[in-house]
Design a protein around this motif. Structure first.
Motif, short mmCIF file in Angstrom:
data_model
loop_
_atom_site.label_atom_id
_atom_site.label_comp_id
_atom_site.label_asym_id
_atom_site.label_seq_id
_atom_site.Cartn_x
_atom_site.Cartn_y
_atom_site.Cartn_z
N PRO A 1 -0.85 4.94 4.47
CA PRO A 1 -0.15 5.71 3.42
C PRO A 1 -1.07 6.46 2.47
CG PRO A 1 0.00 3.35 3.01
CD PRO A 1 -0.58 3.50 4.37
N THR A 2 -2.34 6.07 2.38
CA THR A 2 -3.25 6.81 1.50
C THR A 2 -3.49 8.23 2.01
OG1 THR A 2 -5.26 6.03 2.62
CG2 THR A 2 -4.39 4.68 0.81
N ARG A 3 -3.17 8.47 3.28
CA ARG A 3 -3.31 9.82 3.82
C ARG A 3 -2.33 10.79 3.17
NH1 ARG A 3 -5.59 11.28 8.69
NH2 ARG A 3 -7.23 9.84 9.34
N MET A 4 -1.23 10.29 2.64
CA MET A 4 -0.31 11.18 1.92
C MET A 4 -0.97 11.76 0.69
SD MET A 4 3.49 9.47 2.29
CE MET A 4 3.04 7.78 1.90
N LEU A 5 -1.82 10.98 0.04
CA LEU A 5 -2.56 11.49 -1.12
C LEU A 5 -3.58 12.53 -0.69
CD1 LEU A 5 -3.10 8.11 -3.01
CD2 LEU A 5 -1.31 9.81 -3.38
N ALA A 6 -4.24 12.28 0.44
CA ALA A 6 -5.19 13.27 0.96
C ALA A 6 -4.47 14.56 1.31
CB ALA A 6 -5.91 12.71 2.18
N ALA A 7 -3.27 14.45 1.88
CA ALA A 7 -2.49 15.65 2.23
C ALA A 7 -2.12 16.42 0.96
CB ALA A 7 -1.23 15.25 2.99
N TYR A 8 -1.74 15.70 -0.08
CA TYR A 8 -1.41 16.37 -1.35
C TYR A 8 -2.60 17.18 -1.85
CZ TYR A 8 -0.72 16.99 -6.36
OH TYR A 8 -0.65 17.54 -7.62
N HIS A 9 -3.77 16.57 -1.89
CA HIS A 9 -4.94 17.25 -2.45
C HIS A 9 -5.38 18.42 -1.56
CE1 HIS A 9 -5.43 14.59 -5.84
NE2 HIS A 9 -5.37 13.53 -5.04
N GLN A 10 -5.26 18.28 -0.25
CA GLN A 10 -5.60 19.42 0.61
C GLN A 10 -4.60 20.55 0.40
OE1 GLN A 10 -6.99 18.69 4.58
NE2 GLN A 10 -5.91 20.47 5.41
N SER B 1 4.00 10.35 -6.98
CA SER B 1 5.07 10.79 -7.89
C SER B 1 4.57 11.12 -9.28
CB SER B 1 6.16 9.71 -7.97
OG SER B 1 5.64 8.53 -8.56
N SER B 2 3.34 10.68 -9.61
CA SER B 2 2.78 10.96 -10.93
C SER B 2 1.91 12.21 -10.95
CB SER B 2 1.93 9.78 -11.41
OG SER B 2 0.74 9.64 -10.63
N LEU B 3 1.65 12.79 -9.78
CA LEU B 3 0.78 13.96 -9.69
C LEU B 3 1.55 15.24 -10.02
CD1 LEU B 3 -1.17 13.02 -6.44
CD2 LEU B 3 -2.04 12.96 -8.79
N PRO B 4 0.86 16.28 -10.45
CA PRO B 4 1.55 17.54 -10.79
C PRO B 4 2.24 18.14 -9.58
CG PRO B 4 -0.69 17.53 -11.65
CD PRO B 4 -0.59 16.35 -10.73
N PRO B 5 3.28 18.93 -9.79
CA PRO B 5 3.93 19.62 -8.66
C PRO B 5 2.98 20.60 -8.00
CG PRO B 5 4.77 20.43 -10.76
CD PRO B 5 3.92 19.24 -11.08
N LEU B 6 3.18 20.81 -6.71
CA LEU B 6 2.39 21.79 -5.98
C LEU B 6 2.94 23.19 -6.17
CD1 LEU B 6 1.75 19.79 -2.69
CD2 LEU B 6 0.06 20.37 -4.43
N VAL B 7 4.26 23.30 -6.22
CA VAL B 7 4.93 24.59 -6.49
C VAL B 7 5.94 24.36 -7.60
CG1 VAL B 7 4.64 25.30 -4.08
CG2 VAL B 7 6.80 24.30 -4.81
N ALA C 1 0.84 -1.20 0.00
CA ALA C 1 0.00 0.00 0.00
C ALA C 1 0.87 1.25 0.00
CB ALA C 1 -0.92 0.00 1.22
N LEU C 2 1.99 1.22 0.74
CA LEU C 2 2.92 2.36 0.75
C LEU C 2 3.49 2.58 -0.65
CD1 LEU C 2 4.65 4.50 2.17
CD2 LEU C 2 6.27 2.68 2.74
N ASP C 3 3.93 1.50 -1.29
CA ASP C 3 4.51 1.62 -2.63
C ASP C 3 3.50 2.19 -3.61
OD1 ASP C 3 6.72 1.01 -4.53
OD2 ASP C 3 5.24 -0.35 -5.39
N GLN C 4 2.27 1.75 -3.55
CA GLN C 4 1.23 2.25 -4.46
C GLN C 4 0.94 3.73 -4.23
OE1 GLN C 4 1.45 -0.45 -6.72
NE2 GLN C 4 -0.55 0.47 -7.13
N ALA C 5 0.88 4.13 -2.96
CA ALA C 5 0.62 5.54 -2.65
C ALA C 5 1.75 6.43 -3.16
CB ALA C 5 0.44 5.72 -1.15
N GLU D 1 8.34 13.32 0.53
CA GLU D 1 9.17 14.37 -0.07
C GLU D 1 9.90 13.84 -1.31
OE1 GLU D 1 8.62 17.24 1.06
OE2 GLU D 1 7.72 16.71 2.98
N GLU D 2 10.38 12.62 -1.26
CA GLU D 2 11.02 12.03 -2.44
C GLU D 2 10.06 11.96 -3.61
OE1 GLU D 2 12.65 7.71 -4.05
OE2 GLU D 2 12.51 8.02 -1.88
N ALA D 3 8.82 11.52 -3.35
CA ALA D 3 7.84 11.39 -4.43
C ALA D 3 7.48 12.72 -5.04
CB ALA D 3 6.58 10.70 -3.90
N MET D 4 7.63 13.82 -4.27
CA MET D 4 7.30 15.15 -4.78
C MET D 4 8.50 15.87 -5.40
SD MET D 4 4.13 15.61 -4.54
CE MET D 4 4.21 17.31 -5.06
#
Length: 447
Positions: free
Chosen positions: A151-160, A35-41, A26-30, A243-246
């Motif tokens: 680990p899916t919470r990292m995706l929620a953090a990204y979107h927030q 890592s495929s999502l657009p940059p935030l900044v 689940a961590l690897d998938q998250a 941070e690595e994925a971003m």
């Protein structure tokens, strides 16, 4: 930056304060999704912040870094973001006038979802539970199930964070940051504050300056520079997988940037020279911060500067002291002189919050406004004594009318803490205390 470095280099080093993720798949998938999502900044924005911070390092600007202790998944509304930004903008106007130089506005926002902890467990309602490490890791509910890292919470953090950034950009470029309006908010604060008379003189001076500008024919409502502000984001780069994925390679320069924030910092608990966090941050081209506590020695600090800023780039490195009131005069002079003698052009900022946290008789973590202000006064005094520019302040605050820190002109008492204590981790200054602090720091800057 280092040519042999890669975003995954940190994995070969000991990494403290990392969640014990129970499901590696689940961590690897998250992380792959992240890592495929657009940059935030964007890299260009981070370079602009580095340029602004180089002016702070040269004594030609002042840094205000402020925001939540730890952002919450549940306290996420347009109003809460607006009110937090409003307080920061109000503080910045007062500090700009006091310092007579531009104020770099850097939020602890849009990514400050993780917190290091001293102990792996904590006592909540008489039960021992895994310590709460932030909503990016797990929930803060006082149950074993809620404290399991997800680990899916990292995706929620990204979107927030993406939504928060969208609002911040709209507010700071769409007229909300208009200088006349922000000054009007400060006048209202002075008028209704029980201690407002202490700030009337400075507020009056700012008002006369604005009226003078109008009399000279400057259209305060038509000048873009007076209606819009540059606002950057920052957070502690704690969860290294996130941070690595971003982290992305800039197409213009070929340099690596952590696109989760404009600036990321390494904390007091994770700044080991042979540790994963220093290794990760050393290869980024973002501006970098480092918290410096009372255990730091001059040799340690110079070695940390060498690791994080070997090329001695102005604006690259911000050192954020968190020493505690009463200890600054004994510790800070040697640190200032060692870094100056090493030739590192750093920004020196004061975090007066973390060295002054204690538990009240009622069991609440709190800070006293007087101790916060005392550490800032000591920081300014030592910097001036040693001929170093006191470059900024770093505070935890909210725009909400919370009762988490004691004191201030509204005089929050120990028995008030239970009324509106809503932080998910450490206590924050409320809006009134934050503006109180800004006026007091402005006086220090004018002295």
């Amino acid at each position: 930056m280092r040519t042999s470095w890669a975003p995954s280099s940190w994995r070969d080093f000991p990494a403290d304060q990392q969640p014990d993720w129970p499901d590696p798949h689940a961590l690897d998938q998250a992380l792959k999704t992240l890592s495929s999502l657009p940059p935030l900044v964007f890299a260009g924005e981070a370079r602009s912040l580095r340029q602004a911070l180089s002016e702070v390092a040269a004594g030609e600007a002042f840094l205000l870094q402020a925001g939540d202790c730890a952002e919450s998944f549940y306290d996420f509304t347009a109003d809460s973001i607006r009110d937090k930004l409003k307080v920061i903008l109000q503080m910045a106007v007062v500090l700009t006038y006091g310092a007579g130089v531009p104020v770099v506005k850097l939020g602890r926002i849009a990514g400050q979802f993780a917190k290091p902890r001293t102990s792996p467990t904590e006592i909540v309602d008489g039960r021992e539970l895994p310590s709460f490490r932030g909503h990016v890791v797990h929930d803060d509910a006082p149950t074993e199930a809620a404290r399991v890292p997800d680990p899916t919470r990292m995706l929620a953090a990204y979107h927030q964070a993406a939504s928060t950034l969208n609002l911040l950009r709209a507010f700071t470029k769409g007229g909300f940051a208009d200088l006349s309006q922000v000054h009007m908010w400060n006048q209202q604060f002075v008028a209704r504050s029980t201690g407002g008379q202490h700030f009337e003189q400075l507020a009056g001076e700012i008002d006369r300056a604005l009226r003078f500008m109008r009399a000279c024919g400057i259209n305060l409502g038509g000048e873009t520079s007076l209606q819009q502000v540059e606002f950057w984001t920052s957070h502690e780069g704690l969860i290294l997988g996130f941070e690595e994925a971003m982290t992305r390679k800039d197409s213009l320069t070929g340099d690596w940037y952590d696109t989760s924030a404009h600036l990321v910092w390494v904390g007091e608990r994770t700044r080991q020279l042979d540790g994963a966090h220093v290794e990760f941050l050393s290869g980024l081209s973002n501006p970098i911060g480092a918290k410096v506590g009372p255990s730091a020695t001059p040799g340690d600090l110079v070695a940390l500067c060498d690791a994080l800023d070997p090329d001695r780039v102005p604006g690259r490195l911000t050192l954020i002291t968190r020493l505690g009131a009463g200890r600054v005069e004994a510790i800070l002079p040697d640190l200032l002189n060692a870094v100056r003698d090493s030739g590192h052009p750093v920004v020196w900022a004061c975090d007066p919050m973390h060295g002054n946290t204690y538990t009240s008789p009622g069991g609440r973590k709190t800070r006293h406004f007087d101790h916060v202000l005392a550490e800032i006064r000591e920081f300014f005094g030592v910097c001036r004594q040693e001929g170093v520019w006191p470059g900024g302040v770093h505070v935890e605050l909210t725009g909400d009318n919370v009762t988490e820190c004691l004191g201030g002109t509204e005089e929050i008492l120990e028995n008030h803490l239970e009324l509106r204590y809503t932080t998910t981790c450490d206590p924050r200054l409320n809006g009134s205390q934050s503006l109180d602090l800004a006026f007091q720091v402005a006086d220090l800057l004018r002295t």
